[in-house]
Design a protein around this motif. Structure first.
Motif, PDB file in Angstrom:
ATOM      1  N   UNK A 107       7.526  50.051  57.115  1.00 12.34           N
ATOM      2  CA  UNK A 107       6.704  51.502  56.795  1.00 12.34           C
ATOM      3  C   UNK A 107       7.640  52.536  56.804  1.00 12.34           C
ATOM      4  N   UNK A 108       8.358  53.119  55.659  1.00  7.73           N
ATOM      5  CA  UNK A 108       9.272  54.038  55.899  1.00  7.73           C
ATOM      6  C   UNK A 108       8.767  55.275  56.264  1.00  7.73           C
ATOM      7  N   UNK A 109       9.336  56.068  56.981  1.00  6.19           N
ATOM      8  CA  UNK A 109       8.944  57.484  57.804  1.00  6.19           C
ATOM      9  C   UNK A 109       9.023  58.233  56.423  1.00  6.19           C
ATOM     10  N   UNK A 110       8.009  59.352  56.765  1.00  2.30           N
ATOM     11  CA  UNK A 110       8.295  60.590  55.620  1.00  2.30           C
ATOM     12  C   UNK A 110       9.207  61.628  56.211  1.00  2.30           C
ATOM     13  N   UNK A 111       9.177  61.494  57.537  1.00  2.00           N
ATOM     14  CA  UNK A 111      10.052  62.506  58.116  1.00  2.00           C
ATOM     15  C   UNK A 111      10.743  62.095  59.414  1.00  2.00           C
ATOM     16  N   UNK A 112      12.000  62.463  59.476  1.00  2.00           N
ATOM     17  CA  UNK A 112      12.904  62.039  60.649  1.00  2.00           C
ATOM     18  C   UNK A 112      13.408  63.082  61.268  1.00  2.00           C
ATOM     19  N   UNK A 113      13.388  63.259  62.767  1.00  2.00           N
ATOM     20  CA  UNK A 113      14.146  64.245  63.568  1.00  2.00           C
ATOM     21  C   UNK A 113      15.074  63.498  64.112  1.00  2.00           C
ATOM     22  N   UNK A 114      16.190  63.965  63.926  1.00  2.00           N
ATOM     23  CA  UNK A 114      17.420  63.129  64.669  1.00  2.00           C
ATOM     24  C   UNK A 114      18.078  63.814  65.551  1.00  2.00           C
ATOM     25  N   UNK A 115      18.381  63.324  66.948  1.00  2.00           N
ATOM     26  CA  UNK A 115      18.852  64.039  68.013  1.00  2.00           C
ATOM     27  C   UNK A 115      20.573  63.865  67.890  1.00  2.00           C
ATOM     28  N   UNK A 116      21.079  65.080  67.616  1.00  2.00           N
ATOM     29  CA  UNK A 116      22.610  65.192  67.395  1.00  2.00           C
ATOM     30  C   UNK A 116      23.101  65.263  66.036  1.00  2.00           C
ATOM     31  N   UNK A 117      23.900  66.108  66.078  1.00  2.32           N
ATOM     32  CA  UNK A 117      24.678  66.529  64.764  1.00  2.32           C
ATOM     33  C   UNK A 117      25.404  65.185  64.225  1.00  2.32           C
ATOM     34  N   UNK A 118      26.316  64.564  65.182  1.00  6.06           N
ATOM     35  CA  UNK A 118      27.035  63.469  64.424  1.00  6.06           C
ATOM     36  C   UNK A 118      25.999  62.243  63.950  1.00  6.06           C
ATOM     37  N   UNK A 119      24.973  61.661  64.811  1.00  5.83           N
ATOM     38  CA  UNK A 119      24.037  60.813  64.344  1.00  5.83           C
ATOM     39  C   UNK A 119      23.227  61.254  63.017  1.00  5.83           C
ATOM     40  N   UNK A 120      23.059  62.751  62.816  1.00  4.48           N
ATOM     41  CA  UNK A 120      22.254  63.250  61.761  1.00  4.48           C
ATOM     42  C   UNK A 120      23.122  62.733  60.452  1.00  4.48           C
ATOM     43  N   UNK A 121      24.352  63.305  60.576  1.00  6.45           N
ATOM     44  CA  UNK A 121      25.380  63.150  59.442  1.00  6.45           C
ATOM     45  C   UNK A 121      25.405  61.729  59.128  1.00  6.45           C
ATOM     46  N   UNK A 122      25.642  60.735  60.025  1.00  3.47           N
ATOM     47  CA  UNK A 122      25.552  59.035  59.858  1.00  3.47           C
ATOM     48  C   UNK A 122      24.424  58.690  59.077  1.00  3.47           C
ATOM     49  N   UNK A 123      23.088  59.266  59.564  1.00 10.20           N
ATOM     50  CA  UNK A 123      21.890  59.167  58.991  1.00 10.20           C
ATOM     51  C   UNK A 123      21.578  59.486  57.515  1.00 10.20           C
TER      52      UNK A 123
END
Length: 347
Positions: free
Chosen positions: A250-266
């Protein structure tokens, strides 16, 4: 050449970057790019100057500050990082320079919290072996900060589980910003909103920030559960594996990602799979980064001013050096900064 190497190592000692025991000759020669004989001569010179204590053949020399050098340093501040790469964060570089300018001697602990698995039993010997007057702890868990709070050594917590603990510290108050961004996503038609954090509370006992998101979703009549706060193991592979699981069913329509490096990876991982923001999924970083304004599209994020926190840390160090008790916290208000990575929920 030995004189220059000795001068360099002496400066590393007096400024607190080297403490405990001196690395071996082979290690130093490789790090400094000089011959082993040069390093050996420099170490012998430091022994004569009283900065090193020999321990016999095959054993590392102990580092100590002679009394005349020790008097020049106001406070030896150990910095316990979350991850090894955190020493290169702009605010951490600024903090270290500000401490040096104030006459203190900051140094990084030999192990980081993630390397110690946030285990106080593994943390204890690292702290005990370090010649440190006070500690700054970056993003410590509540268990880690509780351990520090029970010791007599002063501690300043930057981020982490510091609330309601008798320690000085600071970090952004993000709960309101999390509510703001959740309401914005709901206005755009999003219902499958996920917080990706490496230390989320469970759905049954949500933390302050996860709770802000879950509460707004509940107010909108949207059922919530572990899907909304899946968590991950803190590694880049963990980010990718968690994303693969989320988008497989069930793909999310919005992702809040904690941290700049994890965000870039995602962001990179999703792009490789043909999933782009904001047309396929809205992406929000829970932390600021100067590069976000340069991105195309600009990155939606939770922003705050780090400067007051750095000033508070320096004031704390000055107070501790003067023998003044200081356990005050500062919690600058964060805000949601909308950006090009947020758009209407995909149909």
């Amino acid at each position: 050449m030995p004189i220059q190497v000795a001068r360099h190592l002496r400066r590393e000692i007096t400024e607190g970057r080297l403490s405990g025991s001196m690395p071996g000759v082979h290690t130093l020669a490789a790090e400094l790019g000089v011959h082993r004989a040069t390093v050996d001569a420099a170490l012998r010179a430091l022994e004569k100057q009283g900065f090193l204590i020999p321990q016999g053949v095959g054993r590392r020399r102990l580092i100590r500050l002679p009394e005349d050098s020790r008097a020049k340093i106001r406070l030896r501040v150990g910095i316990m990082l979350y991850d090894p790469q955190d020493k290169d964060l702009p605010f951490m570089i600024d903090l270290r320079h500000r401490l040096l300018e104030a006459g203190h001697a900051p140094h990084f602990a030999k192990r980081t919290l993630s390397e110690l698995s946030f285990d106080p039993e593994r943390l204890a010997p690292v702290v005990k072996k370090s010649e440190t007057d006070a500690w700054i702890v970056l993003a410590g868990s509540r268990e880690v900060l509780s351990w520090f709070a029970e010791r007599t050594i002063p501690v300043f917590a930057i981020f982490g589980g510091m609330l309601r603990l008798p320690v000085a510290g600071g970090g952004p108050a993000k709960a309101l910003a999390f509510r703001q961004l959740t309401r914005r996503l709901l206005e755009l038609g999003h219902q499958r909103i996920v917080l990706l954090s490496d230390s989320p509370a469970s759905h049954e006992e949500p933390g302050l920030l996860a709770g802000a998101i879950l509460d707004e979703l509940a107010k909108a009549g949207i059922a919530t559960g572990p899907y909304n706060v899946p968590g991950w193991d803190g590694s880049p592979d963990g980010v990718r594996q968690t994303l693969d699981r989320l988008f497989a069913a069930t793909p999310p329509t919005a992702l809040l990602i904690d941290g700049v490096l994890p965000f870039a990876t995602a962001q990179q991982h999703l792009s490789r799979h043909g999933i782009h923001a904001p047309q396929d999924v809205s992406l929000i970083c829970a932390d600021p980064d100067p590069l976000f304004e340069w991105n195309q599209p600009t990155v939606a994020h939770v922003g705050w001013d780090i400067a007051p926190l750095i000033r508070r840390a320096i004031r704390w160090a000055d107070n501790v050096a003067q023998g003044k008790p200081d356990k005050r916290k500062i919690l600058p208000q964060a805000k949601f900064v909308d950006g090009g990575t947020v758009g209407p929920a995909p149909r």
